[in-house]
Design a protein around this motif. Structure first.
Motif, mmCIF file in Angstrom:
data_model
loop_
_atom_site.group_PDB
_atom_site.id
_atom_site.type_symbol
_atom_site.label_atom_id
_atom_site.label_comp_id
_atom_site.label_asym_id
_atom_site.label_seq_id
_atom_site.Cartn_x
_atom_site.Cartn_y
_atom_site.Cartn_z
ATOM 1 N N ARG A 1 -2.386 -1.203 6.387
ATOM 2 C CA ARG A 1 -1.689 -0.025 6.890
ATOM 3 C C ARG A 1 -0.849 0.632 5.801
ATOM 4 N NH1 ARG A 1 0.090 -3.217 12.319
ATOM 5 N NH2 ARG A 1 0.157 -4.863 10.755
ATOM 6 N N ASN A 2 -0.629 1.923 5.947
ATOM 7 C CA ASN A 2 0.169 2.660 4.974
ATOM 8 C C ASN A 2 1.569 2.066 4.869
ATOM 9 O OD1 ASN A 2 -1.623 5.283 6.226
ATOM 10 N ND2 ASN A 2 -1.526 5.031 4.027
ATOM 11 N N ALA A 3 2.050 1.920 3.629
ATOM 12 C CA ALA A 3 3.392 1.408 3.324
ATOM 13 C C ALA A 3 3.628 0.005 3.873
ATOM 14 C CB ALA A 3 4.466 2.365 3.836
ATOM 15 N N SER A 4 2.547 -0.748 4.056
ATOM 16 C CA SER A 4 2.672 -2.128 4.533
ATOM 17 C C SER A 4 2.871 -3.080 3.352
ATOM 18 C CB SER A 4 1.432 -2.543 5.315
ATOM 19 O OG SER A 4 0.282 -2.556 4.481
ATOM 20 N N VAL A 5 3.326 -4.292 3.679
ATOM 21 C CA VAL A 5 3.577 -5.323 2.671
ATOM 22 C C VAL A 5 2.750 -6.563 2.998
ATOM 23 C CG1 VAL A 5 5.289 -6.802 1.565
ATOM 24 C CG2 VAL A 5 5.930 -4.493 2.294
ATOM 25 N N THR A 6 1.985 -7.028 2.040
ATOM 26 C CA THR A 6 1.210 -8.261 2.151
ATOM 27 C C THR A 6 1.783 -9.267 1.155
ATOM 28 O OG1 THR A 6 -0.807 -7.136 2.883
ATOM 29 C CG2 THR A 6 -1.080 -9.282 1.808
ATOM 30 N N ILE B 1 3.127 -5.380 -6.463
ATOM 31 C CA ILE B 1 2.088 -4.431 -6.860
ATOM 32 C C ILE B 1 2.038 -3.324 -5.812
ATOM 33 C CG2 ILE B 1 -0.395 -4.056 -7.138
ATOM 34 C CD1 ILE B 1 -0.634 -6.904 -8.175
ATOM 35 N N VAL B 2 2.178 -2.075 -6.232
ATOM 36 C CA VAL B 2 2.060 -0.929 -5.326
ATOM 37 C C VAL B 2 0.751 -0.219 -5.663
ATOM 38 C CG1 VAL B 2 3.116 1.177 -4.448
ATOM 39 C CG2 VAL B 2 4.574 -0.710 -5.235
ATOM 40 N N ALA B 3 -0.179 -0.219 -4.716
ATOM 41 C CA ALA B 3 -1.505 0.315 -5.026
ATOM 42 C C ALA B 3 -2.187 0.827 -3.752
ATOM 43 C CB ALA B 3 -2.337 -0.757 -5.726
ATOM 44 N N ARG C 1 0.846 -1.191 0.000
ATOM 45 C CA ARG C 1 0.000 0.000 0.000
ATOM 46 C C ARG C 1 0.884 1.245 0.000
ATOM 47 N NH1 ARG C 1 -4.279 2.491 4.470
ATOM 48 N NH2 ARG C 1 -5.124 4.060 3.033
ATOM 49 N N HIS C 2 0.417 2.292 -0.665
ATOM 50 C CA HIS C 2 1.153 3.555 -0.676
ATOM 51 C C HIS C 2 1.315 4.097 0.743
ATOM 52 C CE1 HIS C 2 -2.474 5.923 0.198
ATOM 53 N NE2 HIS C 2 -3.102 5.147 -0.671
#
Length: 241
Positions: free
Chosen positions: A197-202, A165-167, A10-11
């Motif tokens: 959360r902002n700038a998190s990675v899944t 993917i960054v979205a 996420r951005h």
């Protein structure tokens, strides 16, 4: 060869996130934001979060074959700042199907604003539910899922083993809905207790039985870098969260 490992990022916190949270705190009906949704930039905190992503990217970049990003400014900024001086093997691909959910006439309204200015839409949303309610001129979650199905069908069968993917939070939630897969009640139950959360990675991996969720909304890199951790939920009908 197909994509077997997928990271959804996420951005970082955006100026829209900040404005929406301020409007909620102050009980305002309208979010004070001049930029159109596609042009909303990262906040200073969001920029710090994006730079903190470099640590994660530096570790994982050797195994990342492709980068895909939303055309919206806050997502492109996040990837650019995270990349920094990290060597990446491919040029990011911008795809409009990864854009945030469009809210039509409810754009820039808080929950209070929707209730006061468009009570008929608030009633329709209560009746149809979060997944199927489409504001006039906007999209439902089901609409976003449809364009994501098109994107994923095209790109997950490419000759690449892993991708990023960054979205946006809605895009990440609906990617999980498609890939895991979930039905409507399962998605809504998951979204009710999980926030991207902002700038998190899944992270997801493909197994013989389908896709599997490895980690959700991980922010270890933010904590390690001392960056602020922010949670701006997309639960209400504000597109800038």
């Amino acid at each position: 060869m197909t994509v077997n490992k997928l990271w959804l990022v996420r951005h970082g916190e955006s100026e829209g996130n900040v404005a929406a949270s301020k409007a909620d705190r102050e009980g305002s009906a309208v979010i004070a934001l001049d930029a159109r949704d596609a042009d909303v930039a990262l906040s200073p905190v969001g920029e710090e979060q994006a730079r903190a992503l470099r640590t994660w990217l530096a570790v994982n970049s050797p195994s990342i074959d492709e980068y895909w990003v939303s055309p919206y400014r806050r997502a492109r900024q996040t990837l650019a700042l995270a990349s920094g001086d990290v060597a990446t093997g491919s040029r990011p691909r911008v795809d409009e199907r990864l854009r945030d959910r469009e809210l039509g006439i409810l754009d820039l309204l808080t929950t209070r604003g929707v209730l006061e200015l468009h009570p008929e839409e608030a009633a329709r949303r209560r009746h149809l539910g979060k997944f199927f309610h489409r504001p006039p001129g906007g999209e439902s979650w089901a609409d976003v899922a449809l364009r994501l199905r098109s994107f994923l069908a095209e790109h997950l069968e490419r000759p690449a083993d892993s991708a990023v993917i960054v979205a946006h939070d809605a895009v990440i939630m609906l990617a999980l809905y498609i890939l895991l897969p979930m039905d409507e009640p399962e998605l809504l139950a998951f979204a009710a207790v999980h926030t991207v959360r902002n700038a998190s990675v899944t992270e997801l991996v493909r197994t013989n039985d389908g896709w599997e969720l490895v980690t959700f909304s991980d922010i270890t890199h933010l904590e390690s870098a001392g960056a602020d951790v922010t949670v701006h939920s997309g639960e209400t009908d504000s597109p800038h969260r």
